[in-house]
Write a protein that holds these residues in place. Sequence first.
Motif, PDB file in Angstrom:
ATOM      1  N   GLY A   1     -26.010  50.884  12.156  1.00  0.00           N
ATOM      2  CA  GLY A   1     -26.485  49.636  12.293  1.00  0.00           C
ATOM      3  C   GLY A   1     -26.002  48.243  11.545  1.00  0.00           C
ATOM      4  N   GLU A   2     -24.832  48.507  11.196  1.00  0.00           N
ATOM      5  CA  GLU A   2     -24.484  47.205  10.579  1.00  0.00           C
ATOM      6  C   GLU A   2     -23.771  46.421  11.886  1.00  0.00           C
ATOM      7  OE1 GLU A   2     -20.517  46.234   9.631  1.00  0.00           O
ATOM      8  OE2 GLU A   2     -21.030  45.164   7.948  1.00  0.00           O
ATOM      9  N   GLU A   3     -22.695  45.930  11.870  1.00  0.00           N
ATOM     10  CA  GLU A   3     -22.250  44.870  12.803  1.00  0.00           C
ATOM     11  C   GLU A   3     -22.081  45.711  14.177  1.00  0.00           C
ATOM     12  OE1 GLU A   3     -19.225  41.789  11.756  1.00  0.00           O
ATOM     13  OE2 GLU A   3     -18.162  42.511  13.555  1.00  0.00           O
TER      14      GLU A   3
ATOM     15  N   LEU B   1     -22.020  51.789  14.859  1.00  0.00           N
ATOM     16  CA  LEU B   1     -21.588  52.679  14.010  1.00  0.00           C
ATOM     17  C   LEU B   1     -20.159  52.237  13.261  1.00  0.00           C
ATOM     18  CD1 LEU B   1     -21.626  56.333  15.812  1.00  0.00           C
ATOM     19  CD2 LEU B   1     -23.361  55.263  14.326  1.00  0.00           C
ATOM     20  N   ARG B   2     -19.925  52.364  12.051  1.00  0.00           N
ATOM     21  CA  ARG B   2     -18.672  52.087  11.346  1.00  0.00           C
ATOM     22  C   ARG B   2     -18.250  53.673  11.073  1.00  0.00           C
ATOM     23  NH1 ARG B   2     -17.116  46.495  10.471  1.00  0.00           N
ATOM     24  NH2 ARG B   2     -17.278  45.696  12.452  1.00  0.00           N
ATOM     25  N   ILE B   3     -17.184  54.017  11.427  1.00  0.00           N
ATOM     26  CA  ILE B   3     -16.922  55.451  10.801  1.00  0.00           C
ATOM     27  C   ILE B   3     -15.754  55.283  10.217  1.00  0.00           C
ATOM     28  CG2 ILE B   3     -16.349  57.683  11.831  1.00  0.00           C
ATOM     29  CD1 ILE B   3     -17.782  56.747  14.464  1.00  0.00           C
TER      30      ILE B   3
ATOM     31  N   ILE C   1      -5.978  39.164   3.676  1.00  0.00           N
ATOM     32  CA  ILE C   1      -6.464  39.364   2.227  1.00  0.00           C
ATOM     33  C   ILE C   1      -7.975  39.222   2.290  1.00  0.00           C
ATOM     34  CG2 ILE C   1      -6.064  38.857  -0.158  1.00  0.00           C
ATOM     35  CD1 ILE C   1      -3.463  40.205   1.276  1.00  0.00           C
ATOM     36  N   ARG C   2      -8.451  40.187   1.814  1.00  0.00           N
ATOM     37  CA  ARG C   2     -10.144  39.993   1.319  1.00  0.00           C
ATOM     38  C   ARG C   2     -10.247  40.373  -0.208  1.00  0.00           C
ATOM     39  NH1 ARG C   2     -13.139  42.918   6.364  1.00  0.00           N
ATOM     40  NH2 ARG C   2     -11.959  41.602   8.079  1.00  0.00           N
ATOM     41  N   GLY C   3     -11.604  40.162  -0.644  1.00  0.00           N
ATOM     42  CA  GLY C   3     -11.759  40.440  -1.833  1.00  0.00           C
ATOM     43  C   GLY C   3     -12.405  41.802  -1.996  1.00  0.00           C
TER      44      GLY C   3
ATOM     45  N   GLY D   1     -15.229  43.472  -0.230  1.00  0.00           N
ATOM     46  CA  GLY D   1     -14.875  43.131   1.299  1.00  0.00           C
ATOM     47  C   GLY D   1     -14.711  41.846   1.674  1.00  0.00           C
ATOM     48  N   GLU D   2     -15.079  41.492   2.985  1.00  0.00           N
ATOM     49  CA  GLU D   2     -14.866  39.949   3.446  1.00  0.00           C
ATOM     50  C   GLU D   2     -15.803  39.194   2.875  1.00  0.00           C
ATOM     51  OE1 GLU D   2     -15.672  40.159   7.519  1.00  0.00           O
ATOM     52  OE2 GLU D   2     -14.409  38.765   8.182  1.00  0.00           O
ATOM     53  N   HIS D   3     -15.180  37.893   2.595  1.00  0.00           N
ATOM     54  CA  HIS D   3     -15.996  36.857   1.855  1.00  0.00           C
ATOM     55  C   HIS D   3     -16.604  37.174   0.371  1.00  0.00           C
ATOM     56  CE1 HIS D   3     -15.946  35.269   5.997  1.00  0.00           C
ATOM     57  NE2 HIS D   3     -16.868  36.158   6.340  1.00  0.00           N
TER      58      HIS D   3
HETATM   59 MG    MG Z   1     -17.348  43.645   7.905  1.00  0.00          MG
END
Ligand code: MG
Length: 366
Positions: free
Chosen positions: A225-227, A230-232, A314-316, A319-321
Amino acid sequence: MRDQLNPIVEKIALLKTSHPANIAVQCFDPEYFGSLDSGLQQRLLDCMRSGLDNPDSEMGCYACLVDDYEVLRPFFAKAISRYHGIDDQSHHVSDWTVPQGDMLDITKFGLPALSLRIRVGRNFADLPLTSAMTLQDRTSLETRMAAVFERLQSNPELAGTYVSLTPGHPNQLTKPEYEKLVADHVIFKAMDADPYLISAGIAGDWPHGRGCYFTRDHSFIVWVGEEDHLRIMCMKKGTKLKLVLDQLHSALQIIERSADSPFARSNDFGTVTTCPTNLGTGMRASIHLNLPHLTAGGSVDRVKEIAAPLGLGIRGMGGEHTPIGADGTVDVSPRARLCITEGEIVSRLYEGIGQLIEAERRLASD
Ligand code: MG
Ligand code: ADP
Protein backbone atom coordinates in the motif's frame (compact mmCIF):
# COMPACT_ATOMS: atom_id res chain seq x y z
CA MET A 1 -19.71 19.61 -17.49
CA ARG A 2 -18.07 21.46 -20.39
CA ASP A 3 -18.43 24.81 -18.53
CA GLN A 4 -16.85 23.35 -15.40
CA LEU A 5 -13.88 21.98 -17.33
CA ASN A 6 -13.05 25.08 -19.35
CA PRO A 7 -11.29 26.87 -16.46
CA ILE A 8 -9.09 23.79 -16.02
CA VAL A 9 -8.16 23.75 -19.70
CA GLU A 10 -7.33 27.45 -19.39
CA LYS A 11 -5.23 26.78 -16.30
CA ILE A 12 -3.29 24.09 -18.16
CA ALA A 13 -2.69 26.50 -21.05
CA LEU A 14 -1.13 28.99 -18.61
CA LEU A 15 0.97 26.26 -16.96
CA LYS A 16 2.35 25.24 -20.35
CA THR A 17 4.12 28.59 -20.48
CA SER A 18 5.03 28.94 -16.81
CA HIS A 19 6.16 25.30 -16.23
CA PRO A 20 8.03 23.93 -19.25
CA ALA A 21 9.46 21.05 -17.15
CA ASN A 22 6.04 19.64 -16.11
CA ILE A 23 5.74 16.72 -18.55
CA ALA A 24 2.02 16.05 -18.07
CA VAL A 25 1.15 19.69 -18.66
CA GLN A 26 3.38 19.81 -21.74
CA CYS A 27 1.83 16.61 -23.15
CA PHE A 28 -1.76 17.73 -22.60
CA ASP A 29 -3.31 18.26 -26.01
CA PRO A 30 -6.51 20.37 -25.86
CA GLU A 31 -7.65 18.88 -29.16
CA TYR A 32 -7.34 15.30 -27.88
CA PHE A 33 -9.00 16.35 -24.63
CA GLY A 34 -11.87 17.92 -26.56
CA SER A 35 -12.36 14.69 -28.49
CA LEU A 36 -13.02 12.69 -25.29
CA ASP A 37 -16.43 12.19 -23.71
CA SER A 38 -16.92 13.84 -20.34
CA GLY A 39 -16.17 10.64 -18.42
CA LEU A 40 -12.79 10.21 -20.10
CA GLN A 41 -12.02 13.90 -19.75
CA GLN A 42 -12.51 13.56 -16.02
CA ARG A 43 -10.41 10.40 -16.01
CA LEU A 44 -7.52 12.22 -17.67
CA LEU A 45 -7.79 15.14 -15.25
CA ASP A 46 -7.80 12.68 -12.32
CA CYS A 47 -4.46 11.32 -13.60
CA MET A 48 -3.09 14.88 -13.89
CA ARG A 49 -4.37 16.10 -10.51
CA SER A 50 -1.03 15.94 -8.73
CA GLY A 51 0.83 17.77 -11.50
CA LEU A 52 -1.81 20.50 -11.63
CA ASP A 53 -1.86 20.99 -7.85
CA ASN A 54 1.97 20.91 -7.80
CA PRO A 55 3.10 22.56 -11.04
CA ASP A 56 6.77 22.03 -10.11
CA SER A 57 6.25 18.26 -10.65
CA GLU A 58 8.58 16.59 -13.14
CA MET A 59 6.25 13.82 -14.40
CA GLY A 60 3.04 15.50 -13.28
CA CYS A 61 0.72 12.50 -13.64
CA TYR A 62 -0.09 9.10 -12.17
CA ALA A 63 -2.32 6.36 -13.50
CA CYS A 64 -5.44 5.72 -11.43
CA LEU A 65 -6.68 2.53 -13.08
CA VAL A 66 -4.57 -0.29 -14.44
CA ASP A 67 -5.82 0.30 -18.00
CA ASP A 68 -5.34 4.11 -17.98
CA TYR A 69 -2.15 3.67 -20.01
CA GLU A 70 -4.19 1.99 -22.77
CA VAL A 71 -7.46 3.92 -22.50
CA LEU A 72 -5.70 7.31 -22.38
CA ARG A 73 -2.86 6.17 -24.59
CA PRO A 74 -2.56 9.31 -26.80
CA PHE A 75 -1.75 11.28 -23.64
CA PHE A 76 0.31 8.71 -21.75
CA ALA A 77 2.38 7.47 -24.71
CA LYS A 78 3.59 11.02 -25.29
CA ALA A 79 4.37 11.61 -21.60
CA ILE A 80 6.10 8.24 -21.27
CA SER A 81 8.27 8.68 -24.33
CA ARG A 82 9.25 12.17 -23.20
CA TYR A 83 10.22 11.09 -19.67
CA HIS A 84 11.97 7.86 -20.62
CA GLY A 85 13.60 9.26 -23.74
CA ILE A 86 12.24 6.48 -25.96
CA ASP A 87 10.23 6.73 -29.16
CA ASP A 88 6.52 6.03 -28.81
CA GLN A 89 6.74 2.81 -30.84
CA SER A 90 9.14 1.16 -28.35
CA HIS A 91 8.23 -2.16 -26.83
CA HIS A 92 9.48 -3.24 -23.40
CA VAL A 93 11.05 -6.69 -22.91
CA SER A 94 11.89 -8.27 -19.55
CA ASP A 95 15.11 -10.25 -19.05
CA TRP A 96 16.75 -10.95 -15.70
CA THR A 97 20.01 -12.29 -17.09
CA VAL A 98 23.08 -10.16 -16.58
CA PRO A 99 24.83 -9.38 -19.90
CA GLN A 100 28.37 -9.91 -18.51
CA GLY A 101 27.28 -13.23 -17.01
CA ASP A 102 29.39 -12.70 -13.87
CA MET A 103 28.52 -11.90 -10.25
CA LEU A 104 28.98 -8.12 -10.56
CA ASP A 105 31.21 -8.19 -7.50
CA ILE A 106 32.17 -4.71 -6.23
CA THR A 107 35.36 -6.04 -4.60
CA LYS A 108 36.73 -5.68 -8.14
CA PHE A 109 36.73 -1.91 -7.43
CA GLY A 110 38.42 -2.46 -4.04
CA LEU A 111 35.14 -1.88 -2.20
CA PRO A 112 34.05 -3.70 0.97
CA ALA A 113 30.55 -5.13 1.59
CA LEU A 114 28.06 -2.28 1.15
CA SER A 115 24.31 -1.91 1.48
CA LEU A 116 22.68 -3.18 -1.74
CA ARG A 117 18.96 -2.97 -2.48
CA ILE A 118 16.86 -3.89 -5.50
CA ARG A 119 13.12 -3.28 -5.52
CA VAL A 120 10.33 -3.72 -7.99
CA GLY A 121 6.86 -2.19 -7.95
CA ARG A 122 3.93 -4.50 -8.73
CA ASN A 123 0.15 -4.00 -8.91
CA PHE A 124 -2.68 -6.48 -9.03
CA ALA A 125 -4.65 -6.38 -12.26
CA ASP A 126 -8.04 -6.62 -10.54
CA LEU A 127 -7.79 -3.62 -8.17
CA PRO A 128 -7.69 0.14 -8.80
CA LEU A 129 -4.19 1.61 -8.40
CA THR A 130 -3.34 3.24 -5.06
CA SER A 131 -4.38 6.65 -6.47
CA ALA A 132 -7.98 5.49 -6.87
CA MET A 133 -8.46 2.89 -4.14
CA THR A 134 -11.34 3.15 -1.70
CA LEU A 135 -10.77 2.41 1.97
CA GLN A 136 -12.34 -0.98 1.32
CA ASP A 137 -9.92 -1.67 -1.57
CA ARG A 138 -6.98 -0.82 0.68
CA THR A 139 -8.19 -3.09 3.44
CA SER A 140 -8.88 -5.92 1.03
CA LEU A 141 -5.36 -5.59 -0.44
CA GLU A 142 -3.95 -6.01 3.08
CA THR A 143 -6.18 -9.03 3.70
CA ARG A 144 -5.21 -10.58 0.36
CA MET A 145 -1.53 -10.18 1.17
CA ALA A 146 -1.98 -11.71 4.64
CA ALA A 147 -2.92 -14.95 2.87
CA VAL A 148 0.10 -14.69 0.55
CA PHE A 149 2.48 -14.05 3.47
CA GLU A 150 0.99 -17.05 5.28
CA ARG A 151 1.95 -19.22 2.32
CA LEU A 152 5.54 -17.91 2.45
CA GLN A 153 6.01 -19.29 5.98
CA SER A 154 6.87 -22.75 4.65
CA ASN A 155 9.77 -21.29 2.61
CA PRO A 156 12.88 -21.04 4.84
CA GLU A 157 14.31 -18.12 2.83
CA LEU A 158 11.14 -16.07 2.74
CA ALA A 159 9.48 -16.86 6.09
CA GLY A 160 8.97 -13.63 8.03
CA THR A 161 6.71 -11.26 9.90
CA TYR A 162 3.96 -8.90 8.74
CA VAL A 163 3.52 -5.61 10.58
CA SER A 164 0.63 -3.24 9.91
CA LEU A 165 -0.02 0.48 10.16
CA THR A 166 -3.79 -0.07 10.07
CA PRO A 167 -5.37 1.19 13.30
CA GLY A 168 -6.64 -1.75 15.35
CA HIS A 169 -4.86 -4.39 13.23
CA PRO A 170 -3.62 -7.29 15.40
CA ASN A 171 -0.05 -6.69 14.13
CA GLN A 172 -0.25 -2.90 14.42
CA LEU A 173 3.11 -1.22 15.01
CA THR A 174 3.61 1.22 17.85
CA LYS A 175 4.98 4.63 16.86
CA PRO A 176 8.52 3.93 18.14
CA GLU A 177 8.55 0.53 16.38
CA TYR A 178 7.47 2.21 13.14
CA GLU A 179 10.12 4.91 13.45
CA LYS A 180 12.83 2.34 14.09
CA LEU A 181 11.82 0.39 10.95
CA VAL A 182 11.88 3.62 8.88
CA ALA A 183 15.37 4.43 10.21
CA ASP A 184 16.49 0.88 9.39
CA HIS A 185 15.28 1.36 5.74
CA VAL A 186 12.77 -1.46 6.17
CA ILE A 187 9.43 0.35 5.96
CA PHE A 188 8.37 3.46 4.03
CA LYS A 189 8.07 7.00 5.35
CA ALA A 190 4.69 8.47 6.32
CA MET A 191 2.83 9.22 3.10
CA ASP A 192 0.50 11.87 4.51
CA ALA A 193 3.36 14.41 4.59
CA ASP A 194 3.98 14.27 0.83
CA PRO A 195 1.98 16.89 -1.15
CA TYR A 196 2.42 14.98 -4.45
CA LEU A 197 1.07 11.73 -3.01
CA ILE A 198 -1.76 13.57 -1.24
CA SER A 199 -2.97 15.34 -4.41
CA ALA A 200 -2.69 12.13 -6.41
CA GLY A 201 -4.89 10.27 -3.89
CA ILE A 202 -2.06 7.80 -3.29
CA ALA A 203 -1.83 8.85 0.37
CA GLY A 204 -5.63 8.48 0.77
CA ASP A 205 -6.99 6.84 3.93
CA TRP A 206 -3.47 6.84 5.39
CA PRO A 207 -2.43 4.71 7.26
CA HIS A 208 -5.20 2.16 6.58
CA GLY A 209 -4.26 -0.93 4.58
CA ARG A 210 -0.54 -0.16 4.80
CA GLY A 211 2.07 -2.53 6.15
CA CYS A 212 5.29 -4.36 5.58
CA TYR A 213 6.48 -7.96 5.53
CA PHE A 214 10.11 -8.82 6.23
CA THR A 215 12.41 -11.69 7.02
CA ARG A 216 14.29 -11.59 10.31
CA ASP A 217 17.52 -10.39 8.63
CA HIS A 218 15.61 -7.79 6.53
CA SER A 219 17.02 -9.33 3.35
CA PHE A 220 13.55 -9.76 1.83
CA ILE A 221 10.91 -7.06 2.26
CA VAL A 222 7.44 -6.41 0.81
CA TRP A 223 5.74 -3.04 1.24
CA VAL A 224 1.94 -3.10 1.07
CA GLY A 225 0.00 0.00 0.00
CA GLU A 226 2.77 2.51 -0.68
CA GLU A 227 2.89 4.09 -4.16
CA ASP A 228 2.23 0.70 -5.79
CA HIS A 229 0.14 -2.11 -4.30
CA LEU A 230 3.43 -3.90 -3.63
CA ARG A 231 7.07 -2.95 -3.53
CA ILE A 232 9.02 -6.17 -3.38
CA MET A 233 12.71 -5.93 -2.53
CA CYS A 234 15.88 -7.69 -1.53
CA MET A 235 18.37 -5.78 0.55
CA LYS A 236 21.64 -6.87 2.07
CA LYS A 237 25.10 -5.77 3.02
CA GLY A 238 27.20 -7.55 0.44
CA THR A 239 29.44 -7.30 -2.59
CA LYS A 240 27.72 -9.34 -5.32
CA LEU A 241 24.93 -7.45 -7.05
CA LYS A 242 23.91 -10.48 -9.08
CA LEU A 243 23.13 -12.46 -5.91
CA VAL A 244 20.62 -9.81 -4.84
CA LEU A 245 19.11 -9.73 -8.34
CA ASP A 246 18.70 -13.50 -8.43
CA GLN A 247 17.17 -13.58 -4.95
CA LEU A 248 14.65 -10.94 -5.92
CA HIS A 249 13.77 -12.72 -9.16
CA SER A 250 13.05 -15.98 -7.42
CA ALA A 251 11.12 -14.31 -4.55
CA LEU A 252 9.02 -12.40 -7.06
CA GLN A 253 8.06 -15.55 -8.91
CA ILE A 254 7.07 -17.21 -5.64
CA ILE A 255 4.94 -14.22 -4.61
CA GLU A 256 3.16 -14.09 -7.94
CA ARG A 257 2.46 -17.82 -7.78
CA SER A 258 1.20 -17.50 -4.19
CA ALA A 259 -1.23 -14.70 -5.03
CA ASP A 260 -4.60 -15.59 -6.53
CA SER A 261 -4.58 -12.70 -8.95
CA PRO A 262 -1.94 -11.81 -11.57
CA PHE A 263 0.11 -8.62 -11.64
CA ALA A 264 -0.84 -5.98 -14.18
CA ARG A 265 1.25 -5.90 -17.36
CA SER A 266 1.01 -3.89 -20.53
CA ASN A 267 2.15 -5.24 -23.87
CA ASP A 268 4.26 -2.21 -24.68
CA PHE A 269 4.99 -0.70 -21.28
CA GLY A 270 5.82 -3.88 -19.32
CA THR A 271 4.97 -3.83 -15.62
CA VAL A 272 2.14 -1.41 -14.88
CA THR A 273 3.03 1.00 -12.09
CA THR A 274 1.13 3.93 -10.59
CA CYS A 275 3.82 6.41 -11.59
CA PRO A 276 4.75 6.34 -15.29
CA THR A 277 8.40 6.85 -14.29
CA ASN A 278 8.46 3.27 -12.96
CA LEU A 279 6.87 1.51 -15.96
CA GLY A 280 8.72 -1.31 -17.66
CA THR A 281 10.74 -3.11 -15.02
CA GLY A 282 9.37 -1.20 -12.00
CA MET A 283 12.91 -1.71 -10.77
CA ARG A 284 15.27 0.50 -8.82
CA ALA A 285 18.66 -1.00 -7.95
CA SER A 286 20.69 1.03 -5.48
CA ILE A 287 23.81 1.07 -3.37
CA HIS A 288 24.84 3.23 -0.44
CA LEU A 289 28.22 4.55 -1.55
CA ASN A 290 30.56 6.73 0.51
CA LEU A 291 31.94 9.57 -1.64
CA PRO A 292 33.37 12.10 0.85
CA HIS A 293 35.57 13.99 -1.63
CA LEU A 294 32.95 14.24 -4.37
CA THR A 295 30.44 15.55 -1.82
CA ALA A 296 32.85 17.77 0.14
CA GLY A 297 31.04 20.68 1.80
CA GLY A 298 27.79 18.71 1.79
CA SER A 299 26.95 19.48 -1.85
CA VAL A 300 25.70 16.79 -4.23
CA ASP A 301 26.23 18.94 -7.33
CA ARG A 302 29.58 17.46 -8.31
CA VAL A 303 28.49 13.84 -7.84
CA LYS A 304 25.25 14.49 -9.76
CA GLU A 305 27.28 15.99 -12.60
CA ILE A 306 29.34 12.81 -12.91
CA ALA A 307 26.37 10.50 -12.30
CA ALA A 308 23.96 12.03 -14.84
CA PRO A 309 25.81 11.05 -18.06
CA LEU A 310 26.24 7.54 -16.60
CA GLY A 311 22.44 7.32 -16.35
CA LEU A 312 22.59 7.32 -12.55
CA GLY A 313 20.46 9.23 -10.06
CA ILE A 314 21.58 10.33 -6.61
CA ARG A 315 19.29 10.20 -3.59
CA GLY A 316 19.75 10.80 0.13
CA MET A 317 20.19 8.33 2.96
CA GLY A 318 16.45 8.10 3.62
CA GLY A 319 15.65 7.71 -0.09
CA GLU A 320 14.08 10.22 -2.45
CA HIS A 321 13.92 13.85 -1.25
CA THR A 322 16.13 13.23 1.81
CA PRO A 323 19.60 14.63 2.61
CA ILE A 324 22.80 12.72 1.90
CA GLY A 325 24.74 11.28 4.84
CA ALA A 326 26.88 13.63 6.93
CA ASP A 327 29.86 11.41 6.04
CA GLY A 328 29.25 11.82 2.29
CA THR A 329 27.33 8.59 1.73
CA VAL A 330 24.79 8.74 -1.10
CA ASP A 331 22.19 6.43 -2.62
CA VAL A 332 23.19 5.69 -6.24
CA SER A 333 20.80 4.02 -8.72
CA PRO A 334 20.26 3.83 -12.49
CA ARG A 335 17.40 6.08 -13.56
CA ALA A 336 16.18 3.93 -16.44
CA ARG A 337 13.26 1.54 -15.84
CA LEU A 338 11.60 1.17 -19.27
CA CYS A 339 13.02 -0.40 -22.44
CA ILE A 340 15.97 -1.67 -20.47
CA THR A 341 16.13 -5.19 -19.01
CA GLU A 342 16.39 -6.00 -15.31
CA GLY A 343 19.86 -7.45 -15.94
CA GLU A 344 20.97 -4.30 -17.75
CA ILE A 345 19.81 -2.06 -14.89
CA VAL A 346 21.97 -3.95 -12.40
CA SER A 347 24.93 -4.01 -14.82
CA ARG A 348 24.56 -0.26 -15.30
CA LEU A 349 24.68 0.21 -11.54
CA TYR A 350 27.81 -1.94 -11.35
CA GLU A 351 29.62 -0.03 -14.11
CA GLY A 352 28.53 3.27 -12.55
CA ILE A 353 29.89 2.31 -9.13
CA GLY A 354 33.27 1.67 -10.80
CA GLN A 355 33.26 5.09 -12.48
CA LEU A 356 32.13 7.00 -9.39
CA ILE A 357 34.67 5.35 -7.13
CA GLU A 358 37.41 6.09 -9.64
CA ALA A 359 36.40 9.77 -9.75
CA GLU A 360 36.32 9.84 -5.94
CA ARG A 361 39.83 8.39 -5.70
CA ARG A 362 41.20 10.72 -8.36
CA LEU A 363 39.94 13.66 -6.34
CA ALA A 364 41.29 12.23 -3.08
CA SER A 365 44.79 11.92 -4.56
CA ASP A 366 44.83 15.44 -6.08
MG1 MG B 1 9.74 5.99 -3.57
P1 ADP C 1 12.07 3.51 -3.67
O1 ADP C 1 11.21 4.63 -4.15
O2 ADP C 1 13.02 3.03 -4.69
O3 ADP C 1 11.32 2.39 -3.03
P2 ADP C 1 13.07 5.39 -1.72
O4 ADP C 1 14.00 6.34 -2.38
O5 ADP C 1 11.70 5.85 -1.39
O6 ADP C 1 13.05 4.10 -2.60
O7 ADP C 1 13.76 4.78 -0.44
C1 ADP C 1 13.07 3.83 0.35
C2 ADP C 1 13.92 3.36 1.50
O8 ADP C 1 14.92 2.46 0.99
C3 ADP C 1 14.68 4.46 2.23
O9 ADP C 1 14.72 4.13 3.61
C4 ADP C 1 16.07 4.34 1.64
O10 ADP C 1 17.09 4.83 2.47
C5 ADP C 1 16.18 2.84 1.50
N1 ADP C 1 17.24 2.43 0.58
C6 ADP C 1 17.35 2.66 -0.74
N2 ADP C 1 18.47 2.11 -1.24
C7 ADP C 1 19.10 1.50 -0.20
C8 ADP C 1 20.29 0.75 -0.07
N3 ADP C 1 21.07 0.49 -1.11
N4 ADP C 1 20.60 0.27 1.16
C9 ADP C 1 19.79 0.52 2.22
N5 ADP C 1 18.65 1.21 2.15
C10 ADP C 1 18.31 1.70 0.96
